[in-house]
Every structure is written in C-alpha cells, then in structure tokens.
Design an enzyme around this catalytic site. Sequence first.
Site, PDB file in Angstrom:
ATOM      1  N   ASP A 458       0.175   4.976  -4.393  1.00 48.20           N
ATOM      2  CA  ASP A 458       1.506   4.698  -3.474  1.00 48.20           C
ATOM      3  C   ASP A 458       1.432   5.538  -2.153  1.00 48.20           C
ATOM      4  OD1 ASP A 458       4.245   3.638  -3.253  1.00 48.20           O
ATOM      5  OD2 ASP A 458       4.530   5.754  -3.101  1.00 48.20           O
ATOM      6  N   GLU A 511      -2.400   1.477  -1.533  1.00 47.34           N
ATOM      7  CA  GLU A 511      -1.059   0.895  -0.740  1.00 47.34           C
ATOM      8  C   GLU A 511      -1.279   1.302   0.547  1.00 47.34           C
ATOM      9  OE1 GLU A 511       3.539   0.605  -0.037  1.00 47.34           O
ATOM     10  OE2 GLU A 511       2.660   2.262  -0.721  1.00 47.34           O
TER      11      GLU A 511
END
Length: 789
Positions: A458, A511
């Site tokens: 993330d 990401e």
Amino acid sequence: MTPKKPATSKNKSGKSKTEKSKADRRTVDRPAVDRPTGDRAAIPAARRPEPPDRPGPAEVAVSPAIDAGDRERLLHGTHHAPHSVLGAHPVPGGVAFRAFRPHAQAVTVVSGDLRAELHDDGDGFFSGLLPLTDVPAYRLLVTYDGTVHETEDAYRFLPTLGELDLHLIGEGRHEQLWRALGAHITTHQGVTGTRFAVWAPNARGVRVAGTFNFWDAAAFPMRSLGSSGIWELFVPGVGEGELYKFEITRPDGSRTLRADPMARRTEVPPATSSIVHASHHEWGDADWLARRAGTPVHEAPFSVYEVHLPSWRPGLTYRQLAEQLPAYVTEMGFTHVELMPVAEHPFGGSWGYQVTGFYAPTARLGTPDDFKYLVDRLHQAGIGVLMDWVPAHFPRDAWALAEFDGRPLYEHHDPLRAAHPDWGTLEFDFGRREVRNFLVANAVYWCEEFHIDGLRVDAVASMLYLDYSREAGQWTPNEHGGRENLDAVAFLQEMNATVYRRCPGVVTIAEESTAWDGVTRPTHQQGPSGFGGLGFGLKWNMGWMHDSLEYMSHEPVHRSYHHHEMTFSMVYAYSENYVLPISHDEVVHGKRSLVSKMPGDWWQQRANLRAYLGFMWAHPGKQLLFMGQEFAQGAEWSEAHGPDWWLLDPAYGAEGDHRGVRDLVRDLNASYRTTPALWQRDTDPAGFQWVTGDAVEDNVFAFLRLDAEGNPLLAVSHLAPVVRHDYRIGVPEDVPAWVEVLNSDAGRYGGSDVVNPDAVKPEPQGAHGRPASIRLTLPPLATVWLRPA
C-alpha cells in the site's frame, strides 16, 4: 499450593532437620545479614562444609543481601542486568540466593532435601547465604497471604537468544526476526515457559506485565543483551493464552505500558494486550505450494476478487468464511482473492490500513490458526491468497509503536520526516537497519507462516517521495539534492529481493500512482534515472483506471471527445507489469459504486458496466474487482454492512438485473482462464495489436490479443447506445472463420440480445490496414469477443 514437608535427613551432629526448633530453624534458614561478614556464625552449623584435610586460607562469607544501588534500580524498573544480582550466585562462603517478590510474606529455596527460608530484607527483597560449593537446581516457595506457590526462579536461566540472533539483528539482516523477538513458548534448560524479547534501545529498563503476574511488572525485570538494544526474559510456567505487555522506563524516568511489536496474537479491539501464542495448525496445501511457482505470475491467468473480510459477510469468523468464501470465489471463476489488511488495527473504520500489530492477524474474526485455516481452505480450492501490506506508516496510539521506548524509534527522528501529512500517522524510518529488518521480516513472515501468495504493498508513492503531500519548506532534499527517499528505495528493493529469494511463487504488487521508473524492474537492473528497479512483480495501473472510468462517466454522445482516454494506456502498457484495479478506493467516499458511475437510465448503466468489464478483461494486464461490483451494487461500499447481497434474492423484483451482471463476470473469468491469448503475453508488446483505436465517431475500440503460438482473440467494444449492422472489422487473413465466444449484450446478462450467432467468415475486402475483414452486428453499449472457429 501448600508446600510439601521436607524429607527427614540427618545433619552432621546426628539430629534430624525436622527435630530442630523453630528458633533454631530461623537461624538456619534466615542467616542474619547484619552480622560482620567474617562471622562464622553467619553460616548455619547444619550447613557448614566439612573441614578440609589440610589447613588452607579461611574463606570469608559475605552478606547475600542486594546492595543499595541494585535495589534502587530494581525498585524503579531501571536495572539492565537483573540476572546478575537476582537468582543464585557463588560467593565467598557459599551460594547467595536472592529474590525480588513484592507483596510476598516469605520465600523459601527448595533443592532436593534442602529447604531454606530466605531472609526478608524489606520492599519485596529476600536473600540467604547457603554453604554450598555449586549452584544447585532449585525452585522457590513463595507465600502470599498464607497461600504458598511453588515456582521456578526466572533469574536462574541463561539468555534464550544466541550470538547469531543478536549479530543478525544488529546487522538488520534477521530474515526470521519473529522467531527471535516477541513471546515464544519454549523449553529452556529443561523447563517449559515463555521467553520474551523486545527491541527498546533507548529504555532505561524493561519489565514484563501480564495476567501471569496480575499486571504487576515489578518482579519481572528483563535483562539487556549487550549493546543490541534487545531486552530478554525467560518466564517459567507461562503458557499459551496469557496476556502480556512490556512496561518500559523511558529516558526521562516515566513509564509506559506497550503492546509487543512482534506479538503474533492480540486481544480483540478495543482491548490492546498481546497474547502468548503457539500455532497448532496442520497445513493441507502442499500441492498448491508445489505448483504455484511453476509459471511466472505475469505469464499466467490472474483475476483477483478484492475482499474486506469483516464485511464480506458481516459477523462471520475466519472459519465460517472458510466455508463460504472459497465456494463463492470458485463459482465466480477468480484465480485469486486479495484481502484488505488483516494485520491487527485498533480502528475498524481504517479498513486495516492503520496497523498496530504487524505480526498478528486481527482478532476480530478469530485466532491466527483460524486465519491459517481460511488460507488453507482457499488453497485447497485452487485459489491464491493476496493480502494488503502496509509498511508506509503506523498510527500514533500510545500503547503501540509511536515513541516506543520514549524516543522516536520506529518513526523518523526528524518530525518533518515522521509525520504523514495526509493520514495523521507516522512514517517508518526506512534508513534505520533495525526498522528495515522489522518490515522486511514481516513481509517474509506472512508468506512463510501464513502461506500468503502475494503482498499488495500500500501507498508506495508516499514512501518514494520526500515531498509527497508536502509544501516547500516542509521537506529536506536527499544527499543528491533530489526529492527521492533513498532510504525507502533501498528498503523496497531489499524487501522484494528477500521475498522472491525465500518464497518461490510469491508475487509482490505495488500500489504506486506515479510514473516512477522501474517499479517492476529487477533490483539489479539500473534504469535511466540511475536507480535499480524496485523489484516488484506487478504494479497497479492507476492511470488506466482513472482514464477509463473518466471516459465511461461521459454520456455516449460526448465520448468521441474523450476517445484517447481509452487508448492512451497502450502507450505505456509495457513499461511495467500491470494490474488493472477497480478497487475499494473507487467505490467509497462519494465516488459512487461502479454501476452508478455510468451514465443513462438503469438499463444503460448496466449495459455500460457490462461493456466496460468486457473491455477490462480483454485489455493487457491482470484484473482486480472489488466485492459487490460483480453484481452491480448501486450503493457505495460501507465497512459497516458490506455488499448488498439482498439484491440477489429471488424475491427482489430487480434480482435478474444484478444476477445478469454477476453471470457475465463469471463467464468473463471462465473464458479468460481458458484463453491464453488474454494473459500469456501480458508483458510482451507482440501479444497485442490494434485493429482500430481511432474509430472516434463510432465509439468503437477493436484489438487482437495473441498467445505465445500466435493464436488470436478479437475484442470489440462498442460504447454507443445504437445497433451497428454490418460493421466492418479488419482481421488476419489466415483465419478461415470467427465465432463469438462472449457478448455482454446477451439476454442472459440482461442485455438486448443482439448477438452474432453464426460463424463469421472473412471477406477479401481490406479494412483497418488489413487485407481481410469481417462484418459484425455491434450491439449497443457492449463488448464482443471472437476467436477462430
């Protein structure tokens, strides 16, 4: 526990020990500590050693009591070496026994037939000098309010961490750090208990508190292991299920009670204690693990169903999910599930993205073994398991990582570098080797201990740039004057290299929302920017997601002005190994659900959605779809109630509309998995050919996908609300006929059922720069797939 009576034995004068008077026993078992150290009377007559055969120098007995300095440090929780004073130690005149047991009325040493009550020195300290030549194996009888507890002495044990562990930790290279630090049930020197170890280099002292000592840490000081910053204590008799925390004395003398950063199990939030854990799960996924590394991920089918476990079916535990989730994902044909963060977090509304327990699956749904059971069942069903991993930041909760030992430790020491400007959290200090080790080992931990098949990392962009969400003056350039966070780059490279080396078949996914060069390039290959690749296996294609959704949100009459938004992705499609993500982030906080982004009436919204999904599954790259979007949920997702499963209830009037979309997703996955052209050359430009990318006025996109043998699949998306008859599409001349294998406008999906039921043969008339062409009927707002007949 009531102590056993000592066995009767004879002393040197011929009297039995049980015949001695209470007064005499008081003298024997509690030697007076205020006598001169040279006084032979300080050694009980019954315990005096035999005189030597020949005269020798007289040994001078010492007082066994703890000196004032050590006593003060133990009372205030600032002793670095409690084992050096507590326990049993050879001294001139015998063996000194010392115990620190606050609130105890009496402490007695028991070793075989020996039974000696220690002197009460006040403030919970007890001591005695016994005329022994060696330290024996012994236990303690501790009396509290008339109740006697028999226990091992934690301060008679050697350290449980070896030199190799400490060396690797010091180097920041302990790839199985969770096996060294934290709480571990073990048998040490023949005794079963739990060894505790924690990294707190700035602490003046560390003690263990828990249910096993009624949360009174005073009697359980840990020892500091050299200059490593590691504090360690083996506590006999402590077993599985005990709650614990570390009481840390900070540099300013204040104390803080902290959860274990390495805890493998925690209490259910909002409770915050760590729990001593031992795994008993027996894995049944050996076949899955053996074959998962057979084909590189970027050359295999990879269709992902993103799930928020607590709300997929609200109220289900890990084990209950294991009975339902594999069956549903199998039915829908996805190859993988991606779990939003499962590591422990205090606030459910963060969806798991603000982690406090990096080594513990959230206790909201069960135990770590329960989570292993879920992963195991998914693997046995042939489904890979990805999980969101959050190494970018952590929350400021006072019982967790923030200023863990009284000073910045896991976070950067520079407040401007530590404070995350968007989320109110703290960023990790990626330049500190122990912190980097904590995170790299954590990535390995989930893959090795929980058999996770992939980590979606993330917020990578927030890690890579020093000026991320910061204004001028709020950040400091790196040593080269640039904005790149060199420490974060090195960390990500090390993490990826370590995971790929240790865990065959595992994939890491970034990401990353910028144009950073080389996200999925190997770490040893330097790019134009001068950096080696970050080493990820795949990267989320955020550009494709934003552009394509922007195009789809326009009314069809306006789409001709935005045609490039659907074709631009092919300009950079092979710059990285991409995943096409329609994730949770796109269907919350006012962004509307996927079907609700589409223009037009309800029929057109669903038709647009079906056409978009068909385009997405045919586009180069892997696919990811968030739960609820597979059946055209109209409402935004909320973690409070999850997907609107009632839309699929046959009693609901519009149930067929939603089931039609779900059936399309199922058939997309089925065709995708059996069509190598759609995945085998995802990262090879030779696997894609435009047929027409400039049919602006028609709102048509047509392209070929080719497998390793050159076998094609033709995908045609028509994103206008009209039927186009005899629409000419250029095709390869060596294919004798084409047959429709998927049509998003089919009646069974809720469409108008404008299909091409018969095989379509090429004609020698050229089109789109090709010598042959076919004529198709293009349904309204639909995607059609064709393959050679």
